[in-house]
Design a protein around this motif. Structure first.
Motif, PDB file in Angstrom:
ATOM      1  N   VAL A   1       0.860  -1.184   0.000  1.00 21.87           N
ATOM      2  CA  VAL A   1       0.000   0.000   0.000  1.00 21.87           C
ATOM      3  C   VAL A   1       0.893   1.229   0.000  1.00 21.87           C
ATOM      4  CG1 VAL A   1      -1.891   1.156   1.190  1.00 21.87           C
ATOM      5  CG2 VAL A   1      -1.555  -1.304   1.475  1.00 21.87           C
ATOM      6  N   ASP A   2       0.461   2.232  -0.733  1.00 22.88           N
ATOM      7  CA  ASP A   2       1.243   3.467  -0.722  1.00 22.88           C
ATOM      8  C   ASP A   2       0.941   4.222   0.566  1.00 22.88           C
ATOM      9  OD1 ASP A   2       2.773   5.613  -1.241  1.00 22.88           O
ATOM     10  OD2 ASP A   2       1.737   6.218  -3.082  1.00 22.88           O
ATOM     11  N   LEU A   3       1.497   3.706   1.646  1.00 21.43           N
ATOM     12  CA  LEU A   3       1.137   4.197   2.967  1.00 21.43           C
ATOM     13  C   LEU A   3       1.594   5.630   3.207  1.00 21.43           C
ATOM     14  CD1 LEU A   3      -0.548   2.644   4.881  1.00 21.43           C
ATOM     15  CD2 LEU A   3       1.455   2.000   6.170  1.00 21.43           C
ATOM     16  N   MET A   4       2.720   6.000   2.605  1.00 22.18           N
ATOM     17  CA  MET A   4       3.191   7.364   2.766  1.00 22.18           C
ATOM     18  C   MET A   4       2.156   8.349   2.252  1.00 22.18           C
ATOM     19  SD  MET A   4       5.452   7.174   4.517  1.00 22.18           S
ATOM     20  CE  MET A   4       6.791   8.001   5.163  1.00 22.18           C
ATOM     21  N   ASN A   5       1.606   8.001   1.071  1.00 24.13           N
ATOM     22  CA  ASN A   5       0.569   8.847   0.483  1.00 24.13           C
ATOM     23  C   ASN A   5      -0.673   8.904   1.366  1.00 24.13           C
ATOM     24  OD1 ASN A   5      -0.559  10.412  -1.637  1.00 24.13           O
ATOM     25  ND2 ASN A   5      -1.769   8.615  -2.217  1.00 24.13           N
ATOM     26  N   VAL A   6      -1.041   7.742   1.935  1.00 28.61           N
ATOM     27  CA  VAL A   6      -2.213   7.684   2.804  1.00 28.61           C
ATOM     28  C   VAL A   6      -2.023   8.565   4.035  1.00 28.61           C
ATOM     29  CG1 VAL A   6      -3.552   6.168   4.305  1.00 28.61           C
ATOM     30  CG2 VAL A   6      -2.926   5.396   2.022  1.00 28.61           C
ATOM     31  N   PHE A   7      -0.845   8.449   4.654  1.00 29.02           N
ATOM     32  CA  PHE A   7      -0.556   9.288   5.821  1.00 29.02           C
ATOM     33  C   PHE A   7      -0.570  10.765   5.438  1.00 29.02           C
ATOM     34  CE2 PHE A   7       1.237   5.546   8.113  1.00 29.02           C
ATOM     35  CZ  PHE A   7       0.568   5.739   9.307  1.00 29.02           C
TER      36      PHE A   7
ATOM     37  N   THR B   1      -2.816  15.978   5.961  1.00 32.43           N
ATOM     38  CA  THR B   1      -3.170  17.213   5.256  1.00 32.43           C
ATOM     39  C   THR B   1      -4.605  17.620   5.568  1.00 32.43           C
ATOM     40  OG1 THR B   1      -1.817  16.411   3.434  1.00 32.43           O
ATOM     41  CG2 THR B   1      -3.201  18.324   2.987  1.00 32.43           C
ATOM     42  N   TYR B   2      -5.505  16.661   5.439  1.00 36.06           N
ATOM     43  CA  TYR B   2      -6.902  17.061   5.613  1.00 36.06           C
ATOM     44  C   TYR B   2      -7.214  17.419   7.059  1.00 36.06           C
ATOM     45  CZ  TYR B   2     -10.164  13.494   7.606  1.00 36.06           C
ATOM     46  OH  TYR B   2     -10.904  12.699   8.415  1.00 36.06           O
ATOM     47  N   ILE B   3      -6.598  16.712   7.994  1.00 42.86           N
ATOM     48  CA  ILE B   3      -6.878  17.026   9.395  1.00 42.86           C
ATOM     49  C   ILE B   3      -6.295  18.389   9.761  1.00 42.86           C
ATOM     50  CG2 ILE B   3      -6.472  16.346  11.786  1.00 42.86           C
ATOM     51  CD1 ILE B   3      -6.576  13.472  10.914  1.00 42.86           C
ATOM     52  N   LEU B   4      -5.061  18.657   9.341  1.00 39.52           N
ATOM     53  CA  LEU B   4      -4.462  19.944   9.694  1.00 39.52           C
ATOM     54  C   LEU B   4      -5.210  21.102   9.055  1.00 39.52           C
ATOM     55  CD1 LEU B   4      -0.617  19.295   9.833  1.00 39.52           C
ATOM     56  CD2 LEU B   4      -2.283  19.409  11.687  1.00 39.52           C
ATOM     57  N   LEU B   5      -5.649  20.905   7.799  1.00 39.39           N
ATOM     58  CA  LEU B   5      -6.440  21.953   7.152  1.00 39.39           C
ATOM     59  C   LEU B   5      -7.716  22.230   7.939  1.00 39.39           C
ATOM     60  CD1 LEU B   5      -6.254  21.361   3.303  1.00 39.39           C
ATOM     61  CD2 LEU B   5      -5.724  23.460   4.556  1.00 39.39           C
ATOM     62  N   ILE B   6      -8.419  21.157   8.321  1.00 40.16           N
ATOM     63  CA  ILE B   6      -9.634  21.350   9.121  1.00 40.16           C
ATOM     64  C   ILE B   6      -9.298  22.105  10.395  1.00 40.16           C
ATOM     65  CG2 ILE B   6     -11.380  20.202  10.554  1.00 40.16           C
ATOM     66  CD1 ILE B   6     -11.484  17.976   8.535  1.00 40.16           C
ATOM     67  N   LEU B   7      -8.226  21.659  11.079  1.00 42.07           N
ATOM     68  CA  LEU B   7      -7.953  22.200  12.402  1.00 42.07           C
ATOM     69  C   LEU B   7      -7.573  23.674  12.383  1.00 42.07           C
ATOM     70  CD1 LEU B   7      -6.365  19.121  14.103  1.00 42.07           C
ATOM     71  CD2 LEU B   7      -8.344  20.396  14.885  1.00 42.07           C
ATOM     72  N   VAL B   8      -6.835  24.101  11.359  1.00 37.63           N
ATOM     73  CA  VAL B   8      -6.467  25.523  11.275  1.00 37.63           C
ATOM     74  C   VAL B   8      -7.740  26.378  11.257  1.00 37.63           C
ATOM     75  CG1 VAL B   8      -5.488  27.288   9.776  1.00 37.63           C
ATOM     76  CG2 VAL B   8      -4.240  25.158  10.184  1.00 37.63           C
TER      77      VAL B   8
ATOM     78  N   LEU C   1     -13.801  16.873   2.167  1.00 30.94           N
ATOM     79  CA  LEU C   1     -13.447  16.396   3.500  1.00 30.94           C
ATOM     80  C   LEU C   1     -13.297  17.545   4.475  1.00 30.94           C
ATOM     81  CD1 LEU C   1     -10.722  13.600   3.220  1.00 30.94           C
ATOM     82  CD2 LEU C   1     -13.087  13.373   3.905  1.00 30.94           C
ATOM     83  N   VAL C   2     -12.807  18.684   3.966  1.00 29.39           N
ATOM     84  CA  VAL C   2     -12.420  19.777   4.863  1.00 29.39           C
ATOM     85  C   VAL C   2     -13.574  20.726   5.167  1.00 29.39           C
ATOM     86  CG1 VAL C   2     -10.903  21.769   5.141  1.00 29.39           C
ATOM     87  CG2 VAL C   2     -10.010  19.653   4.150  1.00 29.39           C
ATOM     88  N   VAL C   3     -14.150  21.314   4.128  1.00 30.81           N
ATOM     89  CA  VAL C   3     -15.073  22.441   4.334  1.00 30.81           C
ATOM     90  C   VAL C   3     -16.278  22.095   5.232  1.00 30.81           C
ATOM     91  CG1 VAL C   3     -16.469  24.198   3.185  1.00 30.81           C
ATOM     92  CG2 VAL C   3     -14.318  23.460   2.170  1.00 30.81           C
ATOM     93  N   PRO C   4     -16.980  20.971   4.993  1.00 29.96           N
ATOM     94  CA  PRO C   4     -18.144  20.714   5.855  1.00 29.96           C
ATOM     95  C   PRO C   4     -17.772  20.406   7.306  1.00 29.96           C
ATOM     96  CG  PRO C   4     -18.182  19.328   3.888  1.00 29.96           C
ATOM     97  CD  PRO C   4     -16.824  19.932   3.970  1.00 29.96           C
ATOM     98  N   SER C   5     -16.504  20.088   7.566  1.00 30.45           N
ATOM     99  CA  SER C   5     -16.121  19.678   8.918  1.00 30.45           C
ATOM    100  C   SER C   5     -15.536  20.808   9.755  1.00 30.45           C
ATOM    101  CB  SER C   5     -15.097  18.541   8.839  1.00 30.45           C
ATOM    102  OG  SER C   5     -15.598  17.489   8.063  1.00 30.45           O
ATOM    103  N   ILE C   6     -15.458  22.007   9.213  1.00 29.26           N
ATOM    104  CA  ILE C   6     -14.798  23.097   9.945  1.00 29.26           C
ATOM    105  C   ILE C   6     -15.627  23.578  11.133  1.00 29.26           C
ATOM    106  CG2 ILE C   6     -14.029  25.488   9.777  1.00 29.26           C
ATOM    107  CD1 ILE C   6     -13.198  24.835   6.861  1.00 29.26           C
ATOM    108  N   ALA C   7     -16.853  24.018  10.853  1.00 32.47           N
ATOM    109  CA  ALA C   7     -17.691  24.546  11.938  1.00 32.47           C
ATOM    110  C   ALA C   7     -18.233  23.391  12.772  1.00 32.47           C
ATOM    111  CB  ALA C   7     -18.835  25.366  11.358  1.00 32.47           C
TER     112      ALA C   7
ATOM    113  N   LEU D   1      -8.823  16.971  20.824  1.00 33.09           N
ATOM    114  CA  LEU D   1     -10.104  16.251  20.697  1.00 33.09           C
ATOM    115  C   LEU D   1     -10.499  16.112  19.223  1.00 33.09           C
ATOM    116  CD1 LEU D   1     -12.271  17.699  23.624  1.00 33.09           C
ATOM    117  CD2 LEU D   1     -11.296  15.407  23.451  1.00 33.09           C
ATOM    118  N   ASP D   2     -10.370  17.201  18.467  1.00 33.51           N
ATOM    119  CA  ASP D   2     -10.783  17.145  17.067  1.00 33.51           C
ATOM    120  C   ASP D   2      -9.786  16.359  16.213  1.00 33.51           C
ATOM    121  OD1 ASP D   2     -13.030  18.485  17.673  1.00 33.51           O
ATOM    122  OD2 ASP D   2     -12.388  20.437  16.945  1.00 33.51           O
ATOM    123  N   PHE D   3      -8.509  16.433  16.583  1.00 32.24           N
ATOM    124  CA  PHE D   3      -7.521  15.640  15.848  1.00 32.24           C
ATOM    125  C   PHE D   3      -7.865  14.153  15.952  1.00 32.24           C
ATOM    126  CE2 PHE D   3      -3.757  13.146  15.173  1.00 32.24           C
ATOM    127  CZ  PHE D   3      -3.070  13.808  14.165  1.00 32.24           C
ATOM    128  N   VAL D   4      -8.100  13.716  17.177  1.00 29.07           N
ATOM    129  CA  VAL D   4      -8.427  12.302  17.405  1.00 29.07           C
ATOM    130  C   VAL D   4      -9.715  11.934  16.674  1.00 29.07           C
ATOM    131  CG1 VAL D   4      -9.107  10.629  19.158  1.00 29.07           C
ATOM    132  CG2 VAL D   4      -7.199  12.176  19.595  1.00 29.07           C
TER     133      VAL D   4
END
Lengths: 298, 281
Positions: free
Chosen positions: B71-77, B82-89, B148-154, B206-209
């Motif tokens: 599996v291209d695990l590096m890409n998966v990670f 990326t998506y979690i950090l974008l949401i969290l910012v 993945l990002v926009v609907p999960s921000i608020a 909490l949101d990261f987890v």
């Protein structure tokens, strides 16, 4: 004069800042929470198939009519309630028991707390995959059945028997989830004044009586909150049956969210799936309101 | 007197014994997982009926290498982080300013927004998946990062956490700043934010987890192999023939490592975050 002008200027600043600050979150909440809620109800009165997006017909309550006679829907409703009714008391009681075990400070308490919390450090997908292997009905490959055979018991077809599949998911879910609620209970236990226990023990109360007449009454707010979040979580059951049993055997682990998924995303009956989702939404809201009402009346 | 002491000691032993037994029961599935991930495939189900099964024989990291090969695990990670950090910012910024406005500014509609936020906290995301999917496809976002990002921000829960924290900041402090000529916006960024590190850390963890564990929404919206998140990769790896249990166990362990690291470094905020939600809720 200058002061009042400054005051009203500040008030205006505050009002503008209030709108500016709350606007982004409010806009996003409306776009991705409120509007979809409205659309769930809206689509539920339409015949709407994904394959034919231009052929949307208003059919009134026909989807809901169909629901009433749809045995798969009733099975999913029954399974969801069964899971919730069993897992909520089991998991909450387990969490409270664990919290009682590690509430006092003693050497190594942090280690035990971490042990009880550790299943929380892996995701539900990971847990579901792992336990599918652990639950294997062959005692030569399934850890739990190997243990049962060692104890002189018969192996159990945990996930392949319709009688045991849901219970197996319940057991695993309680194990995975209890650590989270344990942490909430721990905070609640720490808030109970010491002297209440001392007074009770001076009066000759046994540990059991202390638990019943001091701990529980003081913990009421926490218990209510824990039951509420566990219940909402339980109603949403999807990942475990999806990964472990695909809803089987014989629909015994098919839940409401699973049914929304199969109808909407696998079969493409969006309108019909929305009517299931609307019923699901009403049930979750109603249950949390009822729970709030029951617990606040005391 | 002596018997009382003996009784106390016995109690202590029983207490430790009880905790140890339950603790072992709790961690044994995870120990088995780690042990199996280090065993060669042929040995994974050997010795199932003895304690030996928890001890990896011929331990090696071959399974981990195998996972990275298959599996291209590096890409998966990379996708997941990326998506979690974008949401969290955006999550930390937008929800905190909203919570602050609700806690400290008087404006029309404040009460209404607050009660909306509280009411929507119990809202199950699962009930709105279908219109959300349609919304995403209308926006052309299916299988792309914004879905993945926009609907999960608020998040109502995050707003409420911030609201509860900011409510307790003394008004005197803010008034002093405003007399000094600081605008409400500047006061927030230069005075409030720096003294509120704990609440930011708590919401972050909490949101990261929560997002690291996310399964259903990514599963529905990210259908492409290239854009998979970690949970999707683990799940599909499990379903791919031929099934290599040793490699699967290694993938399970790998997917848990970031969480464990997070837990070790931010344990205080994580545990306090869970605990405080119960006290205030």
């Amino acid at each position: 004069m200058a002061k009042t002008e400054q005051m009203s200027g500040r008030k205006r600043d505050e009002r503008i800042a209030g709108y500016v600050f709350s606007l982004p979150a409010v806009v996003l909440l409306i776009a991705f929470l409120v509007v979809p809620i409205i659309y769930t109800v809206y689509y539920s009165v339409f015949q709407y198939q994904v394959m034919r997006p231009n052929d949307i017909t208003f059919i009134g309550f026909e989807n809901y009519h169909k629901l009433i006679t749809d045995s798969d829907f009733w099975i999913s409703l029954k399974n969801t309630f069964y899971f919730t009714i069993i897992v909520v008391p089991v998991q909450c009681a387990l969490a409270l028991a664990l919290a009682m075990l590690v509430s006092k400070k003693f050497k190594g308490v942090a280690i035990f707390r971490t042990m009880y919390f550790s299943p929380q450090l892996t995701s539900m997908v990971v847990i579901a995959v792992l336990w599918t292997v652990l639950y294997n009905s062959n005692p030569n490959t399934g850890l739990i059945n190997a243990l049962l055979v060692n104890l002189g018991l018969e192996p159990i077809n945990f996930l392949t028997n319709e009688r045991t599949a849901m219970n197996s998911i319940i057991f695993m879910s309680a194990w995975q989830g209890a650590g989270y609620q344990m942490m909430i209970f721990l905070a609640g236990l720490q808030g109970i004044p010491r002297d209440q226990y001392e007074a009770a023990s001076v009066d000759g109360a046994t540990p059991w009586q202390q638990f019943w007449f001091v701990t529980i009454p003081n913990l009421k707010g926490t218990i209510k909150y824990v039951i509420m979040i566990t219940m909402i979580q339980a109603m949403k059951l999807f990942t475990q049956p999806y990964v472990m049993t695909q809803g089987g055997p014989r629909n015994s682990t098919k839940t409401m969210v699973y049914y929304i998924y199969t109808q909407g995303f696998q079969k493409g009956n969006f309108g019909y799936a929305c009517s299931v989702a609307a019923v699901f939404f009403v049930i979750v809201v109603a249950m949390s309101l009822i729970l709030q009402k029951i617990t606040s009346e005391e | 007197m002596k018997s009382l002491k003996a009784q106390k000691a016995l109690q202590k032993i029983l207490f430790y014994a009880g905790n140890t037994i339950i603790g072992i029961i709790f961690v044994s599935p995870l120990i088995w997982m780690i042990s199996a991930s280090l065993k060669p495939e042929a040995k994974i189900f050997a010795n199932m009926n003895s304690i030996q099964t928890f001890v990896p024989e011929d331990a090696s990291f071959d399974n981990y290498i195998e996972v990275f090969r298959r599996v291209d695990l590096m890409n998966v990670f990379k996708n997941t982080i990326t998506y979690i950090l974008l949401i969290l910012v955006f999550d930390l910024l937008i929800n905190s300013i909203c919570g602050y406005a609700l806690a400290k500014f008087r404006f029309k509609g404040r009460k209404l927004i607050l009660s909306f936020v509280v009411a929507l906290m119990v809202m199950p995301m699962e009930a709105i998946l279908l219109p959300m999917y349609i919304e995403m496809s209308q926006l052309g976002w299916v299988n792309s990062l914004p879905a993945l990002v926009v609907p999960s921000i608020a998040k109502c829960f995050s707003i409420y956490m911030f609201y509860n924290f900011f409510k307790d900041i003394p008004d005197d402090l803010l008034e002093a700043a405003s007399i000094d000529g600081s605008s409400p916006i500047r006061t927030f960024f230069s005075i409030v934010m720096p003294i509120s590190k704990t609440v930011y850390a708590t919401v972050f963890i909490l949101d990261f987890v929560a997002h690291w564990n996310d399964f259903m929404w990514p599963f529905l919206i990210m259908t492409g192999k290239e854009s998979r998140t970690i949970q999707l990769a683990v799940q599909s790896f499990f379903g791919t023939q031929p099934v290599h249990y040793s490699a699967i166990m290694a993938s399970l362990v790998l997917s848990a490592i970031p969480m464990i690291v997070m837990f070790i470094f931010m344990q205080k905020y994580y545990v306090e975050g869970i605990a405080s939600s119960g006290i205030k809720g």
